[in-house]
Design an enzyme around this catalytic site. Structure first.
Site, PDB file in Angstrom:
ATOM      1  N   SER A 169       0.851  -1.191   0.000  1.00 29.18           N
ATOM      2  CA  SER A 169       0.000   0.000   0.000  1.00 29.18           C
ATOM      3  C   SER A 169       0.879   1.231   0.000  1.00 29.18           C
ATOM      4  CB  SER A 169      -0.882   0.010   1.243  1.00 29.18           C
ATOM      5  OG  SER A 169      -1.479   1.282   1.404  1.00 29.18           O
ATOM      6  N   TYR A 201      -0.709  -0.199  10.553  1.00 30.56           N
ATOM      7  CA  TYR A 201      -0.968  -0.690   9.195  1.00 30.56           C
ATOM      8  C   TYR A 201       0.181  -0.281   8.282  1.00 30.56           C
ATOM      9  CZ  TYR A 201      -3.334  -1.197   4.644  1.00 30.56           C
ATOM     10  OH  TYR A 201      -3.666  -1.528   3.360  1.00 30.56           O
TER      11      TYR A 201
END
Ligand code: FAD
Ligand code: NAP
Lengths: 452, 252
Positions: B145, B158
Site C-alpha cells: 500500500s 498498518y
C-alpha cells in the site's frame, strides 16, 4: 467503531454505514438515507436487523422507487459475480448486482445478447426485474421478466424463496415488477438471445403526426426493435413530427468484440439556464433534420442504436442541480391516438419541452409480474427539467389525463403520482401489499399508499 | 529488462476473496487460467470460483484457511503446487486495515495486524521464494500500500506492516531477479473495496477494475514496483520529500 481486528461478516456491514444525501437519476427528490453496501450474498439479511430498508442497484430509476427517506439502502453493486453460463442454450445465472453492461461485455464476444434492454446499459439485473423493464422489442419479446426463468428471493427474516413460473409462482409474480419491496433478489437466471454480429440493420423514417406513427408501427411489427423519437416542442405545422426507427440484429457474421470503456463524462453540474427553451428548440429541430432524407437505412453498431446517451457518463448533470422529472404513460389503443395527441398538445402548450421524447407501441406479450407497467397500447416517455411549480403543475395535469384515458404511469419514472392515482392505475396493489417484506419500503411506496 | 512475461496460466492467490484480487483474476479467467484460491470463508470462495469458471477459467481449486495459521502454510502451498502442476504467478492479496485508535490503546490489536499483514506474508514469501528460485521463473506479486511509504499517526501500525512488507519484497527481489523470477510490489492508493466501504469515498478513490488493469500490465511488463493509479507514485514522492521536522507536525 471497530471492536475486533477481523470482524465477523455480521459486523463488517455495520461498519460500512454511511448517512448521506441520495438522489436517483432524475436528481429529484433528494433524501437522506444510510447506505449499506452488500458484497456477498451472505451479507444479507443484515445482522442486527435494521428497518426500514430497500435494495438499490445503479439508481437509474428516475423518481423515488429506489429511494428511502430515513432508511437504509442496501447497495447491491458488490453482488457482481457471474455464477453459471450454458454456452449451448445461452442461459446465464448471476448475482443481482451485475449490470447489463457487464453482461454484454461477457456475452457479446461469445455470441449472445440481452433478451430485452432499456435505453441505458447501466442498470442491474435486480433493478431490471424489480421494475420489470421493457425495451424497443416489447411488441415481440415482452418485458425483461419474460426472460427470467428463475431467481432467488431472500426475505429480511432470512427465508430463501426459489421463484419460477412453477415454483412459488405467487412470489415470482409479486417480485417481478415488485419495486424491490418483496425482499432482496439474490441471484437470477437470464435467458440471452444469440447474435452473430454487433451490428443492427437500422431504418429511420420521418413522420408527421400520430396517424403516420401508428401506420408505421403497424407496418413494421415484423421488426424486432421499433421506437420513435418525437418532437414535443413544435406546434402547428411541425406538431408531432418525428423519426420512426426500426432495427434487427444483422445476420451477417462479423467480429464480436467487446465494447471499449466510455471516457467522456459530465464532471460538473450545468447551471439551470443552460437548458432553456431555445436550446431545446434548436436541439429538437436539429435532431429532426439530422436525418436529411425521409427514409434512411444503415448498418450501425448496437451501442449507438440502444444506448445513444451512455457515451456520456453522468449526463443527467446537464439538467443542473434542480434535476428533472420523467413522464411515462401507456394508453390503451382504444384511446391511443386522440389521447396521445391531447397529451402531446398539453406538453407543447406548456412550453416546457424536452430533449428526448420517445413513443412506442407496446405489444401483447403478457408481463409475468402482477404490478408490471406495460400493457398493449402506446407509450410516451420524456423528461422535463424542473422549473419550479410550472413543471409540477404540468405533471399533475398529465397524470390526470392519463387516468381519464384509461392508461397508467410507470413507477420507475415517477416522482409525482398521488396515492389516489396510483391506486387507480394499479388496483391490484392491495393483494400485492401482502407480499411486501415487513422491513422493506420505499419513499415511492410510502407516497402512493399514504392514507390507505 | 526488455523481457516480457506471458499471461500466467497457473495462478495461486492468497486472500482470493479480496475485491482487488477478484478484479484482477477476472482479467485472467477468459484466457483459460487455472486458479488455486485461498481465503478464510469457503462460501465466499465458492462464489468467486463460480464467477471465474463462468468467465472461462479452466479449473478453480479452493482452500479455506486462515492465513494467520503460518504453521499450515507449507502444507497448503505444497498442495497448491501439486494441484496446479507449476505456479506461474503467486499473488498475496490478503490484508486487514485494523483500527489505529484501538491499536493505540491495546498492543494485542497491533500484534494481530502485524501478524496478518506482515508475519504471514513473510511465512508465505519464504516458501514461495524457495519454490520460484528452484523453478527459475515465475512471478511473486504482493499487494502492499502507499501507506507503507511514510508513517502517519492515523494508520501507523498498518503503515508499518506494509513498510515491512515492502522491505521484505525488495530483499526477495534482490535475491530472485537474477534467478529469472519477478517480484512485484503493488502499492495502491485508496481503492473502493469492502476494506474502505466505511470511509467517505472522495475523488481519490479508484475502482478495483482500474487497479487490476495496472497490476496485470505491471506483471506483463515485469515491473518491480507499481503504484496504482499512477499518480500516487508522484504524490508519495512528494510526501517522502517533506523533511521529518516538518512532517512530524502535520496532520495527514
Ligand atoms: C437513460 C435511461 C433510459 C431508460 N430507458 C428505459 C427503458 O427503455 N425502459 C424501461 O423500462 N426503463 C428504462 N429506464 C429505467 C431503468 O431501466 C429502470 O429504472 C431500472 O430498474 C434501473 O435499474 P437500477 O439497477 O438502476 O435499479 P434502481 O433504480 O437502483 O432500483 C430500481 C428498483 O429495483 C429495486 N431493486 C434493485 N436491485 C434489487 C434487488 N437485488 N432485489 C430486489 N429489488 C431490487 C429497487 O428497490 C428499486 O425499487 C431508463 C433509465 C435511464 C436512466
Ligand atoms: N482498499 C484499499 O484502499 C487498499 C489500499 C491499499 C492497499 N490495499 C491492500 O489490498 C489488499 C486487498 O484488500 P482489498 O482492498 O481488496 O480488501 P478486501 O476486499 O477487504 O480484501 C481483504 C481480503 O483479505 C482476506 N483476509 C484477511 N485476513 C485474512 C486471513 N487471516 N486469512 C486469509 N485471508 C484473510 C479477506 O478474506 P476473507 O475475509 O474472505 O478470509 C479479504 O478477502 C490488502 O492487502 C490491502 O491492505 C487496499
Amino acid at each position: 467503531m471497530r471492536t475486533k481486528l477481523i470482524p465477523p461478516a455480521s459486523e463488517s456491514g455495520s461498519e460500512s454505514k454511511r448517512e448521506s444525501d441520495f438522489e436517483s437519476w432524475g436528481r429529484y427528490p433528494k433524501v437522506k438515507s444510510s447506505l449499506r453496501p452488500l458484497h456477498w450474498m451472505g451479507d444479507f439479511p443484515l445482522r442486527p436487523a435494521v428497518s426500514p430498508q430497500l435494495p438499490v442497484g445503479m439508481g437509474r430509476s428516475y423518481g423515488d422507487v429506489c429511494l428511502l427517506e430515513g432508511g437504509t439502502l442496501l447497495g447491491t453493486r458488490g453482488l457482481d459475480r457471474l455464477l453459471a453460463f450454458d454456452a449451448q442454450t445461452g442461459l446465464l445465472r448471476c448475482e443481482s448486482g451485475v449490470t447489463l453492461a457487464e453482461i454484454l461485455r461477457f456475452a457479446v464476444p461469445l455470441g449472445w445478447f440481452l433478451p430485452v434492454t432499456p435505453g441505458t446499459k447501466y442498470v442491474t439485473v435486480g433493478g431490471a426485474i424489480a421494475n420489470d423493464i421493457h425495451g424497443k422489442n416489447h411488441h415481440v419479446a415482452g418485458t425483461f421478466g419474460c426472460h427470467v426463468p428463475r431467481f432467488e428471493l431472500v426475505r429480511s427474516d432470512g427465508t430463501r424463496i426459489s421463484c419460477s413460473a412453477s415454483e412459488n409462482s405467487d412470489w415470482f409474480a409479486a417480485t417481478i415488477g415488485g419495486m424491490g419491496l418483496t425482499g432482496l433478489i439474490a441471484w437470477a437466471e437470464v435467458q440471452l438471445r444469440p447474435i452473430v454480429s454487433r451490428n443492427i440493420c437500422y431504418e429511420g423514417i420521418r413522420f408527421h403526426g400520430m396517424d403516420e406513427f401508428l401506420a408505421l408501427s403497424a407496418a413494421s411489427s415484423h421488426a424486432e426493435y421499433t421506437v420513435a423519437w418525437i418532437d414535443c416542442i413544435s406546434r402547428g405545422r411541425n406538431f408531432a413530427r418525428g423519426i420512426f426507427m426500426l432495427g434487427d440484429h444483422s445476420h451477417l457474421p462479423d467480429p464480436l468484440l467487446p465494447t471499449p470503456e466510455p471516457r467522456l463524462s459530465v464532471p460538473f453540474d450545468f447551471p439551470g439556464w443552460a437548458l432553456n427553451r431555445f436550446a431545446m428548440r434548436v436541439f429538437n429541430g436539429a435532431y429532426y433534420h439530422k436525418q436529411r432524407h425521409r427514409h434512411v437505412s444503415a448498418l450501425v453498431d448496437y451501442e449507438p442504436f440502444f444506448y445513444p446517451l451512455d457515451k456520456v457518463l453522468h449526463w443527467n448533470r446537464i439538467y443542473g442541480k434542480r434535476g428533472f422529472l420523467q413522464f411515462q404513460c401507456v394508453l390503451p389503443f382504444a384511446h391511443g391516438r386522440e389521447g396521445m395527441e391531447a397529451i402531446l398538445q398539453a406538453i407543447a402548450d406548456s412550453g416546457l419541452g424536452s430533449f428526448l421524447a420517445v413513443l412506442k407501441v407496446m405489444g401483447n406479450p403478457a408481463s409475468p409480474g402482477s404490478m408490471s407497467f406495460p400493457m398493449p397500447g402506446i407509450t410516451l416517455a420524456l423528461d422535463i427539467p424542473i422549473h419550479s411549480d410550472v413543471t409540477f403543475r404540468l405533471f399533475d395535469r398529465l397524470a390526470e389525463m392519463t387516468r381519464e384515458l384509461g392508461g397508467r404511469l410507470y413507477p420507475a419514472k415517477d416522482a409525482r403520482m398521488t396515492a389516489a392515482q396510483f391506486q387507480f392505475f394499479y388496483p391490484q396493489w392491495r393483494e400485492f401489499a401482502a407480499y411486501r417484506d415487513p422491513d422493506f419500503t420505499s419513499s415511492f411506496w410510502e407516497r402512493v399508499t399514504h392514507g390507505a | 529488462m526488455a523481457h516480457k512475461n506471458a499471461i500466467p496460466q497457473t495462478v495461486l492467490v492468497l486472500g482470493a476473496t479480496s475485491a482487488i484480487a477478484q478484479a484482477w483474476m477476472r482479467l485472467l479467467a477468459p484466457h483459460g487460467t487455472q486458479f488455486f484460491l485461498v481465503a478464510r470463508q469457503e462460501e465466499r470462495l465458492r462464489a468467486v470460483a463460480a464467477d471465474l469458471q463462468t468467465r472461462g477459467a479452466t479449473a478453480v481449486h479452493i482452500e479455506a484457511l486462515n492465513l494467520d495459521r503460518t504453521d499450515e502454510h507449507p502444507a497448503m502451498l505444497e498442495r497448491a503446487a501439486r494441484v496446479l502442476g507449476r505456479i506461474d504467478c503467486a499473488m498475496i492479496a490478503h490484508g486487514v486495515l485494523g483500527d489505529q485508535s484501538q491499536a493505540d490503546r491495546d498492543f494485542s490489536h497491533a500484534a494481530m495486524l502485524l501478524h496478518t499483514n506482515l508475519i504471514s506474508v513473510v511465512s508465505l514469501g519464504t516458501w514461495l521464494a524457495n519454490y520460484f528460485e528452484a523453478q527459475g521463473q515465475g512471478t511473486l506479486a504482493a499487494i502492499s500500500s502507499v501507506a507503507g511509504d511514510r508513517g502517519r499517526w492515523k494508520n501507523c501500525v498498518y503503515g508499518a506492516s506494509k513498510a515491512g512488507m515492502n522491505m521484505f519484497l525488495d530483499g526477495l527481489r534482490n535475491r530472485l531477479d537474477r534467478r529469472g523470477v519477478q517480484v512485484l510490489t503493488i502499492r495502491p492508493g485508496f481503492v473502493a473495496t469492502p476494506m474502505t466501504a466505511h470511509m467517505p469515498q472522495g475523488p481519490l478513490f479508484a475502482q478495483p477494475e482500474r487497479v487490476a488493469r495496472d497490476i496485470q500490465r505491471a506483471i506483463e511488463k515485469r515491473r518491480d514496483i507499481v503504484y496504482t493509479p499512477w499518480f500516487w507514485r508522484w504524490m508519495m514522492l512528494a510526501v517522502r520529500l517533506i523533511p521529518e521536522w516538518k512532517f512530524k507536525r502535520m496532520d495527514v
